[in-house]
Each structure stands twice: as C-alpha cells, then as structure tokens.
Design a protein around this motif. Structure first.
Motif, PDB file in Angstrom:
ATOM      1  N   UNK A 170      15.761  27.847 -35.374  1.00  0.00           N
ATOM      2  CA  UNK A 170      16.557  27.507 -34.190  1.00  0.00           C
ATOM      3  C   UNK A 170      15.835  26.643 -33.185  1.00  0.00           C
ATOM      4  N   UNK A 171      14.653  26.137 -33.550  1.00  0.00           N
ATOM      5  CA  UNK A 171      13.887  25.284 -32.629  1.00  0.00           C
ATOM      6  C   UNK A 171      13.730  23.905 -33.230  1.00  0.00           C
ATOM      7  N   UNK A 172      13.476  22.940 -32.352  1.00  0.00           N
ATOM      8  CA  UNK A 172      13.335  21.559 -32.795  1.00  0.00           C
ATOM      9  C   UNK A 172      12.120  20.939 -32.103  1.00  0.00           C
ATOM     10  N   UNK A 173      11.270  20.306 -32.901  1.00  0.00           N
ATOM     11  CA  UNK A 173      10.098  19.603 -32.375  1.00  0.00           C
ATOM     12  C   UNK A 173      10.287  18.119 -32.657  1.00  0.00           C
ATOM     13  N   UNK A 174      10.249  17.323 -31.607  1.00  0.00           N
ATOM     14  CA  UNK A 174      10.384  15.876 -31.776  1.00  0.00           C
ATOM     15  C   UNK A 174       9.022  15.279 -32.137  1.00  0.00           C
ATOM     16  N   UNK A 175       9.026  14.429 -33.159  1.00  0.00           N
ATOM     17  CA  UNK A 175       7.802  13.710 -33.540  1.00  0.00           C
ATOM     18  C   UNK A 175       7.771  12.413 -32.744  1.00  0.00           C
ATOM     19  N   UNK A 176       6.722  12.172 -31.948  1.00  0.00           N
ATOM     20  CA  UNK A 176       6.686  10.948 -31.132  1.00  0.00           C
ATOM     21  C   UNK A 176       6.768   9.692 -31.996  1.00  0.00           C
ATOM     22  N   UNK A 177       7.304   8.622 -31.418  1.00  0.00           N
ATOM     23  CA  UNK A 177       7.350   7.356 -32.152  1.00  0.00           C
ATOM     24  C   UNK A 177       5.959   6.951 -32.616  1.00  0.00           C
ATOM     25  N   UNK A 178       4.991   7.141 -31.723  1.00  0.00           N
ATOM     26  CA  UNK A 178       3.600   6.969 -32.108  1.00  0.00           C
ATOM     27  C   UNK A 178       3.079   8.360 -32.483  1.00  0.00           C
ATOM     28  N   UNK A 179       3.118   8.660 -33.771  1.00  0.00           N
ATOM     29  CA  UNK A 179       2.821  10.029 -34.213  1.00  0.00           C
ATOM     30  C   UNK A 179       1.421  10.473 -33.835  1.00  0.00           C
ATOM     31  N   UNK A 180       0.523   9.529 -33.517  1.00  0.00           N
ATOM     32  CA  UNK A 180      -0.838   9.882 -33.109  1.00  0.00           C
ATOM     33  C   UNK A 180      -0.885  10.412 -31.683  1.00  0.00           C
ATOM     34  N   UNK A 181       0.250  10.396 -30.976  1.00  0.00           N
ATOM     35  CA  UNK A 181       0.295  10.896 -29.601  1.00  0.00           C
ATOM     36  C   UNK A 181       0.681  12.362 -29.599  1.00  0.00           C
ATOM     37  N   UNK A 182       0.083  13.131 -28.695  1.00  0.00           N
ATOM     38  CA  UNK A 182       0.457  14.532 -28.549  1.00  0.00           C
ATOM     39  C   UNK A 182       1.799  14.629 -27.826  1.00  0.00           C
ATOM     40  N   UNK A 183       2.546  15.701 -28.103  1.00  0.00           N
ATOM     41  CA  UNK A 183       3.840  15.941 -27.471  1.00  0.00           C
ATOM     42  C   UNK A 183       4.109  17.440 -27.558  1.00  0.00           C
ATOM     43  N   UNK A 184       5.079  17.946 -26.807  1.00  0.00           N
ATOM     44  CA  UNK A 184       5.368  19.382 -26.874  1.00  0.00           C
ATOM     45  C   UNK A 184       5.643  19.835 -28.312  1.00  0.00           C
ATOM     46  N   UNK A 185       4.847  20.771 -28.793  1.00  0.00           N
ATOM     47  CA  UNK A 185       5.016  21.290 -30.150  1.00  0.00           C
ATOM     48  C   UNK A 185       4.448  20.407 -31.239  1.00  0.00           C
ATOM     49  N   UNK A 186       3.836  19.306 -30.872  1.00  0.00           N
ATOM     50  CA  UNK A 186       3.324  18.371 -31.882  1.00  0.00           C
ATOM     51  C   UNK A 186       1.819  18.132 -31.661  1.00  0.00           C
ATOM     52  N   UNK A 187       1.011  18.437 -32.708  1.00  0.00           N
ATOM     53  CA  UNK A 187      -0.428  18.164 -32.689  1.00  0.00           C
ATOM     54  C   UNK A 187      -0.710  17.019 -33.654  1.00  0.00           C
ATOM     55  N   UNK A 188      -1.149  15.881 -33.147  1.00  0.00           N
ATOM     56  CA  UNK A 188      -1.394  14.745 -34.039  1.00  0.00           C
ATOM     57  C   UNK A 188      -2.739  14.856 -34.746  1.00  0.00           C
ATOM     58  N   UNK A 189      -2.864  14.177 -35.871  1.00  0.00           N
ATOM     59  CA  UNK A 189      -4.168  13.925 -36.474  1.00  0.00           C
ATOM     60  C   UNK A 189      -4.789  12.784 -35.675  1.00  0.00           C
ATOM     61  N   UNK A 190      -5.874  13.070 -35.012  1.00  0.00           N
ATOM     62  CA  UNK A 190      -6.507  12.048 -34.179  1.00  0.00           C
ATOM     63  C   UNK A 190      -7.205  11.018 -35.046  1.00  0.00           C
ATOM     64  N   UNK A 191      -7.067   9.759 -34.696  1.00  0.00           N
ATOM     65  CA  UNK A 191      -7.784   8.670 -35.356  1.00  0.00           C
ATOM     66  C   UNK A 191      -8.919   8.224 -34.454  1.00  0.00           C
ATOM     67  N   UNK A 192     -10.123   8.240 -34.987  1.00  0.00           N
ATOM     68  CA  UNK A 192     -11.290   7.825 -34.211  1.00  0.00           C
ATOM     69  C   UNK A 192     -11.767   6.469 -34.692  1.00  0.00           C
ATOM     70  N   UNK A 193     -12.077   5.611 -33.769  1.00  0.00           N
ATOM     71  CA  UNK A 193     -12.694   4.328 -34.069  1.00  0.00           C
ATOM     72  C   UNK A 193     -13.931   4.177 -33.211  1.00  0.00           C
ATOM     73  N   UNK A 194     -15.096   4.024 -33.841  1.00  0.00           N
ATOM     74  CA  UNK A 194     -16.344   3.933 -33.093  1.00  0.00           C
ATOM     75  C   UNK A 194     -17.141   2.726 -33.576  1.00  0.00           C
ATOM     76  N   UNK A 195     -17.928   2.158 -32.673  1.00  0.00           N
ATOM     77  CA  UNK A 195     -18.770   1.035 -33.034  1.00  0.00           C
ATOM     78  C   UNK A 195     -18.155  -0.288 -32.647  1.00  0.00           C
ATOM     79  N   UNK A 196     -18.958  -1.371 -32.679  1.00  0.00           N
ATOM     80  CA  UNK A 196     -18.442  -2.709 -32.351  1.00  0.00           C
ATOM     81  C   UNK A 196     -17.395  -3.156 -33.363  1.00  0.00           C
ATOM     82  N   UNK A 197     -16.609  -4.119 -32.972  1.00  0.00           N
ATOM     83  CA  UNK A 197     -15.427  -4.498 -33.743  1.00  0.00           C
ATOM     84  C   UNK A 197     -15.727  -4.818 -35.203  1.00  0.00           C
ATOM     85  N   UNK A 198     -16.764  -5.633 -35.434  1.00  0.00           N
ATOM     86  CA  UNK A 198     -17.050  -6.058 -36.809  1.00  0.00           C
ATOM     87  C   UNK A 198     -17.765  -4.981 -37.620  1.00  0.00           C
TER      88      UNK A 198
END
Length: 602
Positions: A170-198
C-alpha cells in the motif's frame, strides 16, 4: 535478451600475457580480461535461462538491450551481477548453502536487474521484483525502502514516461529522475569520481546491492551521508597515493575497478578486505586506518581481480588428484591453504611488496614502518613460493608465472633495508611461521607416546621418531597468528606506549595477543619469557605461547637448545607437554622439556 550465437574466442597476446605473469597488466590487458568476463557472464546467463523460466525478466532485459545495449552491458558487467549469477546457478544445482533467501527471491533478482536496465534505457514497463526485509534493490541504481513486515515479499516497479515508482504494502516510493539522487524512501548507489580528469577513477560505492558482499549475500545497509563523505575523502587521498607511486597500476584500475563495498572499521592495523573471482572488479573493504592502508587494500584486491580474470581464460593448475587436498603454509593466513588459495595469495601480495618498495622511497612515508612492511612482505612471499614453485600440478603457464615472480622476489630480497626494520621484519616472519606450526603441525601420536615414555624414564634425549615430518592438521582454534606483528606496528607508531599504558593494557587492545607478546614486541625478552611461562603452567596453554617463549629465549641467549627447538619445532614441545599433562596430571617445566627435546635423539 540476445546472446551471440557464436561468441568470440578470447586470446591473450604474448605481450599482454607477459604483463599479467609479472603481476602487472595495463589498460590493454584489462580490456582483454573484461572481454573474457563479458562472454562468461553471457554464457552463465544462458545457462540460467536454460535451467529455469526467467519469463518477463528475460523479455524486459532483451527489450532494453535492443534499445540501449551499452546500458545492459554495464548492468551485466557490474561485479554484483557476476556474484548473483554464480550464486543462483549453484543454488539451482544444490551446491549453495541452505541458509539465505528463498529460491524465488534469489532467482527473482533477475527481474531487479531487468528493471534497472529498463529504467536506465528509458523504457515503459511494469514488473515485480523481490523485497528483502523491506528493501527492494535495483542493481547499479539503489533500493527502495517499503513499510512491509514480511522478510520476503514482492514489489511492483512501474515506469511510464518520466515517472517511475516502486509499490508494495500500500506504499509507493518514487524513483528520482536522476536515480543517483536521494529521495524519500530511496537510497541511491553513490557514484564516486576521484582524481584529475584524465586520470579519474570512477566507481560505485555500493551499500545496498545484496550481492555486494563476498562470498555470501547480505541485506542492504545504507551508509549515512557523513559516512559516505568520509569514504569519498579517504578514496580521494588513497587515489592520490596510487597516482603518484603506482601510476601504471592506477591506469589499469581505471578500467578494472568497478565497485567498492564499505564495511565497518576493524582493529587498527587489521583491515578486512575481500574480492571474488565471480565478481570481477568488485572490492569489499573495511573502513581503513588511513589513506595508505586503503591504497594497499585496493592494490591487494586488484591483484586478485586480475588473477581471477586470467584463470577464467587459462588454468595455472592441472586437475587435482583424488584424495585429500595438500595444505600449505600461507604467511598471511591463520589456516593451512590448498595450492589454489596459496597461488592467489602469492599473486596478491606480490602487489603489496611492489607498493611498499615504492612507498618507502617517498617523503610522505613513515620510513621505519614502510621499510618494515617491504621487508616483511617480501619474506612472506618468498617463503610461500618456495613451497610450491615446482609443484607437479602447475601447468606450463603456472610454472612460468611462479618462476617469473620468484625472480622478481629474489631481486627484492637483495635490496638493502635499514637494520632496525629488517630485524623486526625477520623477527615477525619467523614468529608467524612458528605460531602456525604450533597450531597446525602435528607429530605422530606414536612418536609423542614414545617421547612421553622416554621423558618419564629419564632418557638422555627424545626418540628419533619425533624428528619425522609432522602431518598438517587444520586447528580450528588457530586465530590471530599476526598478533605479534600487529603489536610491532603499534610500537613503530608509538614507541613510548609500553611505559605509559603497560603490557597488559596494550595486549588487551589487540585481539589474540598475550601479555608476553606485548613485552616481546617492545623488546623486553626476560619479562616476556616470564609471562609466557605463566601461560604454560597447565597442560593446555595457548599454542602461541610456545612460539613466543622460543623467541624470548633466543633474544636473551639463555637455553639455546630450548630456544632453537621452540623457534623451529614448537609443535613438538606442545604435543609432548600436553601428553605428559594428560598422563601424569602435572605440567613439566616448558624450558626444561624443550631443552630435552632439542638434544640429540637417544
């Protein structure tokens, strides 16, 4: 889902194979290993489809592949997908542990994979996925938290246009358009990017996928925002260390390191990390003491990843003969290991030797500690290799690999190390070996019985039978064999602590350590000897005390025969001591017994 009717044959060119044999391997070699892993995953997926009806999940992921094949490839190549595939197939074939979720939950994970791929591909769909203790994980994306009290149930994932939801109870959890963003009831898999661009490392900090822990799945345990930020900071610092000191390894990691599963911190100087051949590119690691420790952990587990990929393409060992497996001393383990496990350890710790070899040259290093780690691990790797480098089960590739690594290790052993660090490393390597023998090397019952009678008869020396090679019998009580080494690291980090806190308090802070170990680590051999003797006043004292007693006797220079016997063969003293206690109800003096056992056979 389309599986190619004729999968490519995978081939490692000589120059790439040579890199891997050296314990190295750049981006090109990693691409070849990843290609092999992709074909393997497709074959496993086909096997699973042939073994059971994947139904709507198969249809949905096939539709996603037609629209966005790169997305499906990313889901397929995610480390946790590989772990799930092998777990599910073993479950179907009755080769997996009985505990765990019901079979329909295990197999239903295919629907969660399909839903994740379809969401990322932008499809409209509806599908049911498993819910585990109120959490519905969608691999590579995150998990929804639902108010169900059932341990195992189902939820509906529905996507239409820009809207996507997970519904259950009876409950509904909305998945954010950007699924990497946290939202009520939604825990994203975090993406980490470290270091200089190249030279950027991008990976998932996965705290929700049930197959992120190896070798057995566990339920999602999302990190707090603060904890995730701490992991990001530590990873940034560790990556900076690797870029500066291990640039070629870092370049390969950019291709082959895909996810990091965080677990709580353990004791200082005792990090825990795990990887699995079925989860190529995945690392499970405890919160580190510092950035250098995390860098070492990543090197260690990445070595396992490379060797696991190589083993999926070319064997290092022929099939094992029938009968009990041979077991060997692995200087980084508490338990005896089969040759397969020993080879994995050798390959992994070659990477650690290389790390410390370079790190000790940098200004950022703690010099004494870095030299100690280099000298210790090169000694451990050399000891392990000498046992099996000419083993009859090695294939030509296995022989080449071990001989190549042996030659590198010989060069490292010839490199100078400052006297203090070298002496401590040799001391700790020998101590670990002796503790292992005290636990797992078992003289024959007949030889021990003969020795007991000879002792009681006041014979001039022990029976010759006691000099026969002991049998290796795993002792389940063998744990924390690295206690003295850990205490030495504490000493190198804080040499004044013994006078401030006292040996009992220091030993209490290191699981498995004896008071004598703390005294020995700080160089007080006479006091350590007294403490070990107190531990051995009964017939079943701790096995580690025999090894420690031998070290303390050797340091003081007293009772050289007893010291030599206990340093080389503590198992003899332990076995005869315990047998005498059982026979007479009295524990003989350990030093006097060791001195007698170390004399020429009668």
């Amino acid at each position: 889902m389309c599986v190619e009717p004729s999968l490519p044959r995978h081939h490692l060119p000589p120059e790439r194979l040579a890199e891997l044999v050296r314990g190295e391997g750049g981006p090109a070699a990693l691409d070849l290993l990843l290609g092999g892993e992709r074909s393997r995953r497709l074959l496993l997926l086909r096997l699973l489809d042939d073994s059971t009806d994947l139904g709507p999940a198969w249809d949905l992921i096939s539709a996603a592949q037609r629209l966005a094949p790169q997305v499906v490839d990313e889901v397929l190549m995610y480390p946790q997908t590989g772990m799930w595939l092998t777990t599910a197939l073993r479950r179907l074939r009755g080769r997996a542990p009985v505990e765990g979720p019901p079979p329909w939950v295990e197999l239903g994970h295919m629907a969660a994979l399909a839903a994740a791929a379809a969401l990322r591909a932008g499809l409209d769909f509806t599908i049911q996925v498993p819910v585990r203790h109120g959490r519905a994980p969608l691999p590579t994306l995150g998990c929804a938290v639902l108010p169900t009290t059932e341990p195992w149930t189902r939820a509906t994932v529905r996507a239409e246009g820009d809207q996507a939801v997970v519904e259950a109870a009876g409950a509904e959890v909305a998945i954010p358009r950007q699924a990497a963003s946290a939202a009520p009831g939604w825990h994203p898999v975090r993406r980490l990017g470290v270091g200089p661009r190249e030279r950027r490392l991008e990976l998932a900090l996965d705290d929700v996928d049930p197959y992120r822990t190896y070798p057995r799945p566990t339920e999602p345990r999302p990190l707090s925002g603060e904890a995730a930020a701490q992991w990001r900071q530590m990873l940034e610092q560790a990556w900076d260390v690797l870029l500066r000191e291990q640039p070629e390894t870092a370049r390969a990691m950019q291709r082959g390191l895909l996810s990091l599963t965080p677990t709580p911190a353990g004791e200082r100087f005792r990090p825990r990390s795990v990887s699995a051949g079925d989860a190529f590119g995945g690392v499970e690691a405890s919160e580190p003491d510092d950035a250098v420790q995390l860098a070492v952990t990543l090197v260690h587990e990445f070595q396992h990843t490379k060797l696991g990929g190589l083993l999926h393409l070319a064997p290092l060992l022929s099939h094992a003969p029938e009968g009990p497996a041979e077991l060997w001393y692995a200087p980084w383990r508490n338990d005896p290991r089969p040759i397969e496990g020993l080879l994995q350890g050798i390959y992994a710790f070659v990477g650690i030797v290389r790390f410390w070899r370079e790190h000790r040259k940098t200004e950022a290093a703690q010099p004494t500690m870095a030299h100690f780690e280099f000298a210790l691990w090169r000694a451990h790797v050399a000891r392990a290799m000498e046992q099996v480098r000419r083993h009859r089960r090695l294939t030509p590739l296995g022989t080449t690999l071990l001989e190549t690594l042996h030659d590198h290790c010989a060069e490292w052993l010839a490199e100078p190390v400052p006297e203090e660090s070298l002496a401590l490393a040799q001391f700790c390597a020998a101590d670990h070996d002796a503790r292992w023998r005290a636990h797992h090397a078992r003289p024959s019952d007949r030889a021990v019985d003969t020795a007991v009678r000879a002792w009681l008869d006041s014979a001039n020396g022990p029976p010759a039978a006691l000099e026969s090679a002991p049998e290796t019998v795993p002792d389940p009580a063998a744990r924390w064999l690295d206690s003295l080494t850990v205490l030495v690291r504490h000493r190198l980090g804080d040499d004044d602590r013994i006078s401030r806190d006292g040996p009992e308090k220091i030993a209490a802070g290191v699981t498995g350590a004896l008071t004598g170990d703390a005294l020995l680590a700080w160089g007080d051999a006479p006091a350590a000897q007294h403490a070990y003797l107190a531990d051995l006043t009964v017939g079943s004292g701790p096995a580690a005390a025999w090894a420690g007693l031998g070290r303390s006797l050797a340091m003081t220079g007293t009772d050289p025969e007893a010291a030599r016997l206990l340093c080389r063969h503590p198992e003899r003293a332990r076995a005869v001591h315990e047998a005498l206690f059982r026979a007479t109800g009295r524990a003989p003096d350990p030093v006097r017994l060791a001195d007698w056992l170390g004399s020429p056979p009668a």
